[in-house]
Design a protein around this motif. Structure first.
Motif, PDB file in Angstrom:
ATOM      1  N   ILE A 110       0.871  -1.177   0.000  1.00 12.18           N
ATOM      2  CA  ILE A 110       0.000   0.000   0.000  1.00 12.18           C
ATOM      3  C   ILE A 110       0.904   1.223   0.000  1.00 12.18           C
ATOM      4  N   GLU A 111       0.604   2.182  -0.894  1.00 11.56           N
ATOM      5  CA  GLU A 111       1.395   3.402  -1.026  1.00 11.56           C
ATOM      6  C   GLU A 111       0.506   4.621  -0.825  1.00 11.56           C
ATOM      7  N   ALA A 112       1.082   5.657  -0.214  1.00 14.36           N
ATOM      8  CA  ALA A 112       0.362   6.907   0.033  1.00 14.36           C
ATOM      9  C   ALA A 112       1.024   8.040  -0.754  1.00 14.36           C
ATOM     10  N   MET A 113       1.184   7.860  -2.039  1.00 18.45           N
ATOM     11  CA  MET A 113       1.880   8.845  -2.874  1.00 18.45           C
ATOM     12  C   MET A 113       1.034  10.090  -3.135  1.00 18.45           C
ATOM     13  N   ASN A 114      -0.291   9.985  -3.011  1.00 17.66           N
ATOM     14  CA  ASN A 114      -1.191  11.100  -3.317  1.00 17.66           C
ATOM     15  C   ASN A 114      -1.686  11.833  -2.071  1.00 17.66           C
ATOM     16  N   GLY A 115      -1.053  11.604  -0.936  1.00 14.29           N
ATOM     17  CA  GLY A 115      -1.488  12.214   0.321  1.00 14.29           C
ATOM     18  C   GLY A 115      -1.664  11.148   1.380  1.00 14.29           C
ATOM     19  N   PRO A 116      -1.947  11.551   2.621  1.00 14.49           N
ATOM     20  CA  PRO A 116      -2.091  10.575   3.707  1.00 14.49           C
ATOM     21  C   PRO A 116      -3.244   9.605   3.438  1.00 14.49           C
ATOM     22  N   VAL A 117      -3.098   8.406   4.010  1.00 12.15           N
ATOM     23  CA  VAL A 117      -4.063   7.321   3.782  1.00 12.15           C
ATOM     24  C   VAL A 117      -4.414   6.682   5.118  1.00 12.15           C
ATOM     25  N   GLN A 118      -5.677   6.319   5.279  1.00  8.68           N
ATOM     26  CA  GLN A 118      -6.135   5.523   6.424  1.00  8.68           C
ATOM     27  C   GLN A 118      -6.872   4.305   5.874  1.00  8.68           C
ATOM     28  N   ILE A 119      -6.466   3.122   6.359  1.00  2.00           N
ATOM     29  CA  ILE A 119      -7.079   1.878   5.904  1.00  2.00           C
ATOM     30  C   ILE A 119      -7.396   0.999   7.105  1.00  2.00           C
ATOM     31  N   LEU A 120      -8.625   0.520   7.168  1.00  2.00           N
ATOM     32  CA  LEU A 120      -9.034  -0.450   8.174  1.00  2.00           C
ATOM     33  C   LEU A 120      -8.674  -1.831   7.644  1.00  2.00           C
ATOM     34  N   GLU A 121      -7.935  -2.602   8.442  1.00  2.43           N
ATOM     35  CA  GLU A 121      -7.599  -3.976   8.054  1.00  2.43           C
ATOM     36  C   GLU A 121      -8.236  -4.936   9.039  1.00  2.43           C
ATOM     37  N   ILE A 122      -8.871  -5.969   8.499  1.00  2.89           N
ATOM     38  CA  ILE A 122      -9.358  -7.090   9.294  1.00  2.89           C
ATOM     39  C   ILE A 122      -8.673  -8.315   8.707  1.00  2.89           C
ATOM     40  N   SER A 123      -8.040  -9.115   9.563  1.00  7.57           N
ATOM     41  CA  SER A 123      -7.225 -10.214   9.040  1.00  7.57           C
ATOM     42  C   SER A 123      -7.243 -11.419   9.959  1.00  7.57           C
ATOM     43  N   SER A 124      -6.695 -12.493   9.426  1.00  6.66           N
ATOM     44  CA  SER A 124      -6.376 -13.633  10.275  1.00  6.66           C
ATOM     45  C   SER A 124      -5.176 -13.197  11.137  1.00  6.66           C
ATOM     46  N   PRO A 125      -4.867 -13.894  12.220  1.00  4.49           N
ATOM     47  CA  PRO A 125      -3.911 -13.374  13.211  1.00  4.49           C
ATOM     48  C   PRO A 125      -2.429 -13.659  12.960  1.00  4.49           C
ATOM     49  N   GLU A 126      -2.060 -14.192  11.832  1.00  5.43           N
ATOM     50  CA  GLU A 126      -0.663 -14.591  11.622  1.00  5.43           C
ATOM     51  C   GLU A 126       0.198 -13.384  11.271  1.00  5.43           C
ATOM     52  N   LEU A 127       0.460 -12.548  12.255  1.00  9.62           N
ATOM     53  CA  LEU A 127       1.196 -11.307  12.031  1.00  9.62           C
ATOM     54  C   LEU A 127       2.684 -11.549  11.813  1.00  9.62           C
ATOM     55  N   HIS A 128       3.151 -12.700  12.165  1.00  9.56           N
ATOM     56  CA  HIS A 128       4.581 -13.005  12.144  1.00  9.56           C
ATOM     57  C   HIS A 128       5.042 -13.603  10.822  1.00  9.56           C
ATOM     58  N   ASP A 129       4.171 -13.803   9.860  1.00 11.84           N
ATOM     59  CA  ASP A 129       4.581 -14.548   8.675  1.00 11.84           C
ATOM     60  C   ASP A 129       4.819 -13.686   7.434  1.00 11.84           C
ATOM     61  N   ALA A 130       5.045 -12.388   7.612  1.00 19.83           N
ATOM     62  CA  ALA A 130       5.327 -11.524   6.462  1.00 19.83           C
ATOM     63  C   ALA A 130       6.690 -11.867   5.868  1.00 19.83           C
ATOM     64  N   VAL A 131       6.711 -11.996   4.558  1.00 22.43           N
ATOM     65  CA  VAL A 131       7.958 -12.199   3.818  1.00 22.43           C
ATOM     66  C   VAL A 131       8.175 -10.921   3.020  1.00 22.43           C
ATOM     67  N   ARG A 132       9.145 -10.116   3.458  1.00 21.16           N
ATOM     68  CA  ARG A 132       9.409  -8.852   2.765  1.00 21.16           C
ATOM     69  C   ARG A 132      10.230  -9.127   1.511  1.00 21.16           C
ATOM     70  N   LEU A 133       9.758  -8.622   0.379  1.00 24.39           N
ATOM     71  CA  LEU A 133      10.443  -8.786  -0.891  1.00 24.39           C
ATOM     72  C   LEU A 133      11.258  -7.534  -1.233  1.00 24.39           C
ATOM     73  N   SER A 134      10.801  -6.399  -0.717  1.00 21.40           N
ATOM     74  CA  SER A 134      11.483  -5.120  -0.905  1.00 21.40           C
ATOM     75  C   SER A 134      11.022  -4.208   0.226  1.00 21.40           C
ATOM     76  N   ASP A 135      11.951  -3.379   0.751  1.00 19.16           N
ATOM     77  CA  ASP A 135      11.586  -2.516   1.877  1.00 19.16           C
ATOM     78  C   ASP A 135      12.399  -1.228   1.835  1.00 19.16           C
ATOM     79  N   ASP A 136      11.717  -0.095   1.854  1.00 21.11           N
ATOM     80  CA  ASP A 136      12.379   1.214   1.825  1.00 21.11           C
ATOM     81  C   ASP A 136      13.106   1.528   3.134  1.00 21.11           C
ATOM     82  N   TYR A 137      12.826   0.787   4.196  1.00 26.57           N
ATOM     83  CA  TYR A 137      13.334   1.118   5.530  1.00 26.57           C
ATOM     84  C   TYR A 137      14.359   0.103   6.035  1.00 26.57           C
ATOM     85  N   MET A 138      14.877  -0.710   5.136  1.00 25.51           N
ATOM     86  CA  MET A 138      15.943  -1.676   5.433  1.00 25.51           C
ATOM     87  C   MET A 138      15.599  -2.630   6.578  1.00 25.51           C
ATOM     88  N   ARG A 139      14.390  -3.168   6.557  1.00 24.08           N
ATOM     89  CA  ARG A 139      13.965  -4.131   7.583  1.00 24.08           C
ATOM     90  C   ARG A 139      13.948  -5.551   7.038  1.00 24.08           C
TER      91      ARG A 139
END
Length: 147
Positions: A110-139
Protein backbone atom coordinates in the motif's frame (compact mmCIF):
# COMPACT_ATOMS: atom_id res chain seq x y z
CA UNK A 1 -4.17 12.15 12.70
CA UNK A 2 -4.26 9.43 15.32
CA UNK A 3 -4.65 11.96 18.15
CA UNK A 4 -7.70 13.49 16.46
CA UNK A 5 -9.33 10.08 16.18
CA UNK A 6 -8.40 8.51 19.51
CA UNK A 7 -6.94 11.17 21.84
CA UNK A 8 -3.68 10.80 23.74
CA UNK A 9 -2.42 7.21 23.61
CA UNK A 10 0.73 5.31 24.50
CA UNK A 11 2.76 4.70 21.34
CA UNK A 12 4.87 1.55 21.06
CA UNK A 13 7.96 1.22 18.86
CA UNK A 14 7.85 -0.80 15.65
CA UNK A 15 8.35 -4.53 16.27
CA UNK A 16 7.19 -4.66 19.91
CA UNK A 17 5.28 -7.75 21.08
CA UNK A 18 1.64 -6.73 20.58
CA UNK A 19 0.56 -9.62 22.81
CA UNK A 20 2.21 -7.94 25.80
CA UNK A 21 -0.04 -4.88 25.45
CA UNK A 22 -3.35 -6.67 25.05
CA UNK A 23 -6.25 -5.74 27.31
CA UNK A 24 -6.97 -8.42 29.89
CA UNK A 25 -9.49 -6.61 32.08
CA UNK A 26 -13.28 -6.80 32.34
CA UNK A 27 -15.80 -5.67 29.71
CA UNK A 28 -15.79 -1.91 29.30
CA UNK A 29 -13.94 0.94 27.66
CA UNK A 30 -10.49 0.09 26.30
CA UNK A 31 -7.77 2.08 24.57
CA UNK A 32 -6.30 0.85 21.32
CA UNK A 33 -2.64 -0.10 20.93
CA UNK A 34 -0.62 2.28 18.72
CA UNK A 35 2.46 0.90 17.02
CA UNK A 36 4.84 3.38 15.40
CA UNK A 37 5.95 2.43 11.88
CA UNK A 38 8.54 4.08 9.64
CA UNK A 39 5.74 4.82 7.15
CA UNK A 40 3.25 6.07 9.78
CA UNK A 41 1.47 4.04 12.44
CA UNK A 42 -0.91 1.18 13.13
CA UNK A 43 -3.75 1.48 15.64
CA UNK A 44 -4.63 -1.99 16.88
CA UNK A 45 -8.33 -2.32 17.63
CA UNK A 46 -8.29 -6.03 18.43
CA UNK A 47 -5.77 -8.85 18.28
CA UNK A 48 -6.66 -12.41 19.28
CA UNK A 49 -5.47 -15.88 18.35
CA UNK A 50 -8.41 -16.04 15.88
CA UNK A 51 -8.45 -12.62 14.17
CA UNK A 52 -7.00 -9.11 14.21
CA UNK A 53 -8.13 -5.61 13.25
CA UNK A 54 -6.18 -2.38 12.93
CA UNK A 55 -6.22 1.00 11.23
CA UNK A 56 -3.11 1.75 9.18
CA UNK A 57 -2.10 5.41 8.90
CA UNK A 58 0.34 5.99 6.05
CA UNK A 59 1.95 9.41 5.77
CA UNK A 60 2.11 11.22 2.41
CA UNK A 61 4.85 9.82 0.19
CA UNK A 62 5.31 6.64 2.27
CA UNK A 63 4.61 2.99 1.55
CA UNK A 64 5.01 -0.25 3.40
CA UNK A 65 7.20 -3.09 2.20
CA UNK A 66 6.40 -5.16 -0.85
CA UNK A 67 5.46 -8.40 0.89
CA UNK A 68 3.45 -11.58 0.99
CA UNK A 69 2.20 -13.83 3.77
CA UNK A 70 2.54 -17.59 4.10
CA UNK A 71 -0.75 -17.94 6.02
CA UNK A 72 -2.23 -14.51 6.84
CA UNK A 73 -5.24 -13.31 4.82
CA UNK A 74 -6.36 -9.66 4.87
CA UNK A 75 -9.38 -7.52 3.98
CA UNK A 76 -8.92 -3.74 3.67
CA UNK A 77 -11.43 -0.89 3.72
CA UNK A 78 -10.07 2.48 2.56
CA UNK A 79 -11.24 5.02 5.13
CA UNK A 80 -9.45 8.12 3.80
CA UNK A 81 -7.06 9.10 1.05
CA UNK A 82 -6.30 7.64 -2.37
CA UNK A 83 -3.78 4.82 -1.94
CA UNK A 84 -2.09 2.92 -4.71
CA UNK A 85 -2.46 -0.76 -3.83
CA UNK A 86 -0.38 -3.46 -5.46
CA UNK A 87 -1.90 -6.95 -5.59
CA UNK A 88 0.51 -9.25 -7.46
CA UNK A 89 1.11 -7.54 -10.84
CA UNK A 90 -1.93 -5.25 -10.62
CA UNK A 91 -1.88 -1.63 -9.35
CA UNK A 92 -5.21 -0.37 -8.05
CA UNK A 93 -5.85 3.35 -7.56
CA UNK A 94 -8.18 3.06 -4.58
CA UNK A 95 -10.50 5.62 -3.03
CA UNK A 96 -12.50 5.93 0.20
CA UNK A 97 -15.09 3.19 0.80
CA UNK A 98 -13.31 0.79 -1.57
CA UNK A 99 -12.81 -2.68 -0.08
CA UNK A 100 -10.06 -5.07 -1.19
CA UNK A 101 -9.17 -8.65 -0.34
CA UNK A 102 -5.58 -9.90 -0.10
CA UNK A 103 -5.39 -13.68 -0.20
CA UNK A 104 -2.57 -15.73 1.30
CA UNK A 105 0.65 -15.58 -0.79
CA UNK A 106 -0.52 -12.49 -2.73
CA UNK A 107 2.34 -10.04 -3.24
CA UNK A 108 1.08 -6.69 -1.96
CA UNK A 109 1.94 -3.13 -0.96
CA UNK A 110 0.00 0.00 0.00
CA UNK A 111 1.39 3.40 -1.03
CA UNK A 112 0.36 6.91 0.03
CA UNK A 113 1.88 8.84 -2.87
CA UNK A 114 -1.19 11.10 -3.32
CA UNK A 115 -1.49 12.21 0.32
CA UNK A 116 -2.09 10.58 3.71
CA UNK A 117 -4.06 7.32 3.78
CA UNK A 118 -6.13 5.52 6.42
CA UNK A 119 -7.08 1.88 5.90
CA UNK A 120 -9.03 -0.45 8.17
CA UNK A 121 -7.60 -3.98 8.05
CA UNK A 122 -9.36 -7.09 9.29
CA UNK A 123 -7.22 -10.21 9.04
CA UNK A 124 -6.38 -13.63 10.28
CA UNK A 125 -3.91 -13.37 13.21
CA UNK A 126 -0.66 -14.59 11.62
CA UNK A 127 1.20 -11.31 12.03
CA UNK A 128 4.58 -13.00 12.14
CA UNK A 129 4.58 -14.55 8.67
CA UNK A 130 5.33 -11.52 6.46
CA UNK A 131 7.96 -12.20 3.82
CA UNK A 132 9.41 -8.85 2.76
CA UNK A 133 10.44 -8.79 -0.89
CA UNK A 134 11.48 -5.12 -0.91
CA UNK A 135 11.59 -2.52 1.88
CA UNK A 136 12.38 1.21 1.83
CA UNK A 137 13.33 1.12 5.53
CA UNK A 138 15.94 -1.68 5.43
CA UNK A 139 13.96 -4.13 7.58
CA UNK A 140 14.64 -7.13 5.34
CA UNK A 141 15.06 -10.37 7.26
CA UNK A 142 13.81 -9.02 10.62
CA UNK A 143 11.92 -11.61 12.65
CA UNK A 144 8.77 -10.56 14.48
CA UNK A 145 6.77 -12.45 17.09
CA UNK A 146 3.60 -10.58 18.12
CA UNK A 147 3.14 -12.65 21.28
Amino acid sequence: TIEKSFGKLQIYKDGFAVGKALYKGPAGIVKPIVQEKPWGAEVWLIFTKRYASKIMYLERGQRFSLQKHKVKEERWLVLAGHPIITLNNKKIHAKPSMMLHCRTRTIHRIEAMNGPVQILEISSPELHDAVRLSDDYMRMGQKYNPW
